[in-house]
Write an enzyme that holds these catalytic residues in place. Structure first.
Site, PDB file in Angstrom:
ATOM      1  N   LYS A  86      47.163  43.754  28.258  1.00 36.46           N
ATOM      2  CA  LYS A  86      46.273  42.904  29.061  1.00 36.46           C
ATOM      3  C   LYS A  86      46.877  41.496  29.209  1.00 36.46           C
ATOM      4  O   LYS A  86      46.830  40.887  30.272  1.00 36.46           O
ATOM      5  CB  LYS A  86      44.881  42.813  28.429  1.00 36.46           C
ATOM      6  N   LYS A 137      49.583  60.369  37.038  1.00 37.76           N
ATOM      7  CA  LYS A 137      48.458  60.710  36.171  1.00 37.76           C
ATOM      8  C   LYS A 137      47.137  60.427  36.905  1.00 37.76           C
ATOM      9  O   LYS A 137      47.008  59.379  37.538  1.00 37.76           O
ATOM     10  CB  LYS A 137      48.534  59.859  34.897  1.00 37.76           C
ATOM     11  N   LYS A 178      41.376  56.467  37.620  1.00 35.65           N
ATOM     12  CA  LYS A 178      40.555  55.675  38.530  1.00 35.65           C
ATOM     13  C   LYS A 178      41.366  54.520  39.103  1.00 35.65           C
ATOM     14  O   LYS A 178      41.233  54.158  40.269  1.00 35.65           O
ATOM     15  CB  LYS A 178      39.356  55.148  37.734  1.00 35.65           C
TER      16      LYS A 178
HETATM   17  P1  AMP Z   1      39.681  56.718  30.631  1.00 34.13           P
HETATM   18  O1  AMP Z   1      38.458  56.667  31.483  1.00 34.13           O
HETATM   19  O2  AMP Z   1      40.962  56.594  31.371  1.00 34.13           O
HETATM   20  O3  AMP Z   1      39.587  55.805  29.417  1.00 34.13           O
HETATM   21  O4  AMP Z   1      39.719  58.186  30.014  1.00 34.13           O
HETATM   22  C1  AMP Z   1      38.692  58.740  29.213  1.00 34.13           C
HETATM   23  C2  AMP Z   1      39.239  59.966  28.513  1.00 34.13           C
HETATM   24  O5  AMP Z   1      39.756  60.921  29.458  1.00 34.13           O
HETATM   25  C3  AMP Z   1      40.384  59.651  27.542  1.00 34.13           C
HETATM   26  O6  AMP Z   1      40.217  60.412  26.365  1.00 34.13           O
HETATM   27  C4  AMP Z   1      41.624  60.083  28.271  1.00 34.13           C
HETATM   28  O7  AMP Z   1      42.612  60.541  27.379  1.00 34.13           O
HETATM   29  C5  AMP Z   1      41.123  61.220  29.172  1.00 34.13           C
HETATM   30  N1  AMP Z   1      41.884  61.225  30.436  1.00 34.13           N
HETATM   31  C6  AMP Z   1      41.819  60.276  31.414  1.00 34.13           C
HETATM   32  N2  AMP Z   1      42.642  60.582  32.445  1.00 34.13           N
HETATM   33  C7  AMP Z   1      43.241  61.754  32.121  1.00 34.13           C
HETATM   34  C8  AMP Z   1      44.210  62.602  32.782  1.00 34.13           C
HETATM   35  N3  AMP Z   1      44.699  62.320  33.980  1.00 34.13           N
HETATM   36  N4  AMP Z   1      44.617  63.701  32.136  1.00 34.13           N
HETATM   37  C9  AMP Z   1      44.111  64.030  30.910  1.00 34.13           C
HETATM   38  N5  AMP Z   1      43.205  63.283  30.245  1.00 34.13           N
HETATM   39  C10 AMP Z   1      42.773  62.158  30.835  1.00 34.13           C
END
Ligand code: AMP
Ligand code: TRP
Length: 323
Positions: free
Chosen positions: A110, A190, A193
């Site tokens: 950050k 990947k 959002k």
């Molecule tokens: P985030 O909203 O990015 O913090 O993700 C929330 C959870 O979803 C975390 O445990 C991430 O590891 C999993 N996650 C997010 N994006 C992906 C992705 N493209 N592939 C696999 N797991 C994901």
């Protein structure tokens, strides 16, 4: 075995969140005493709109209930309904070396991005340690990105126990969800959002269709062999059985399989796969008060576990009257 995880309310879940985290959380309910919370305190480090936080937090509860969290079995609660955790965070902050927090990747990232950082962001791992240690959780399933935070939790627990000469906290084991492949987004990076490349599981069907049809593919002609490592095939595989995948990949490698056909099939599979969750979500959506009851009951059950640990920490540290 006690399983604990927190999920930040950050907007609507996508297929990557489901396969990377939510599905495992639902499966783990059967393996022990599962506690999941909606990390609204943590979301304060990024979201500054009160209405947005309320909406996202409520939506996240719906998403988890839709995906199969069974409130009769697992504890589902809203983090801020247990302010005890912030008291423990203060206690832990006094045994957390500055250097430990200064080494946190997420904080350093950050800073490197030039964001206006604040104390909450710096102290984030201490609040997370409090979340975990207040339940003496055995296992904490999280994504790879949270691994360092769990190592810090172990350090902080050890530091408190050492400082006050009592084994108040158990050192939790991280359970890194790393056997789950990273789900690619519609542009091949990947799914995230922040890249605007997601397929949101509960979006209107038209939006899902648009996202699937928009998955980036190359210009290999239909009759030529296709690269099955491409995002389209990887996404499709999430919704197929092993033998189906072997068959489709063989067709792709032989040539003669068009991307359009795979996209249409992926769309049909994806909609069918998430149909039961969508149905369950619609039911919970119309029962707002019941969702609040689930969270209130979750908070009550969570407090019954958390309060004795907080009291033990207070006592060890000499806070309050002697017991
Ligand atoms: P985030 O909203 O990015 O913090 O993700 C929330 C959870 O979803 C975390 O445990 C991430 O590891 C999993 N996650 C997010 N994006 C992906 C992705 N493209 N592939 C696999 N797991 C994901
Ligand atoms: N930091 C975690 C994330 O962004 C969410 C979280 C907060 C958490 N407290 C936790 C995860 C305690 C596990 C245990 O994904």
């Amino acid at each position: 075995m006690r399983i604990l995880s927190g999920i930040q309310p950050s907007g609507e879940p996508h297929v990557g969140n489901f396969f990377g985290a939510m599905r495992q959380h639902v499966e783990l309910q059967a393996k022990g005493e599962a506690i999941y919370f909606l990390a609204d305190y943590h979301s304060m480090t990024s979201i500054r709109d009160a209405g947005e936080r309320r909406r996202f937090t409520h939506e996240l509860a719906l998403d988890y209930l839709a995906c199969g969290i069974d409130p009769a079995r697992a504890i589902l609660y809203r983090q801020s309904d247990l302010p005890e955790v912030t008291e423990l965070a203060w206690i832990l902050s006094t045994v957390t070396p500055m250097g430990l927090l200064e080494r946190a990747h997420s904080f350093k990232d950050k800073v490197a991005q030039g964001l206006a950082v604040h104390h909450g962001l710096f102290a984030y791992p201490v609040l997370m340690a409090a979340d975990i240690l207040i339940y003496n959780a055995d296992i904490v399933p999280v994504g790879q990105d949270q691994k360092q935070h769990l190592e810090m939790t172990r350090d902080i627990a050890g530091s408190f126990n050492h400082c006050y000469g009592r084994e108040v906290f158990k050192l939790p084991e991280p359970m890194i969800l790393e056997n789950v492949a990273v789900v690619p987004g519609t542009d091949g990076r990947k799914m995230s959002k922040s890249y605007d490349n997601t397929i949101r599981m509960f979006a209107p069907q038209g939006e899902i269709k648009k996202a699937v049809m928009g998955i980036v593919t190359d210009s290999t002609p239909v009759d030529q062999p296709k690269d099955t490592a491409a995002a389209l095939f990887q996404l499709w595989s999430l919704f197929a059985k092993d033998d189906e995948r072997a068959a489709l990949f063989a067709r792709a490698q032989a040539g003669g399989l068009g991307y359009g056909e795979v996209k249409k099939d992926l769309l049909a599979r994806l909609l069918a796969y998430f149909a039961p969750q969508r149905e369950r979500r619609a039911q919970w959506e119309s029962r707002r008060a019941d969702v609040e009851d689930v969270l209130a009951d979750g908070a009550r059950r969570a407090r019954a576990i958390a309060r004795p640990t907080l009291d033990a920490a207070r006592d060890a540290a000499g806070l309050g009257p002697a017991r």
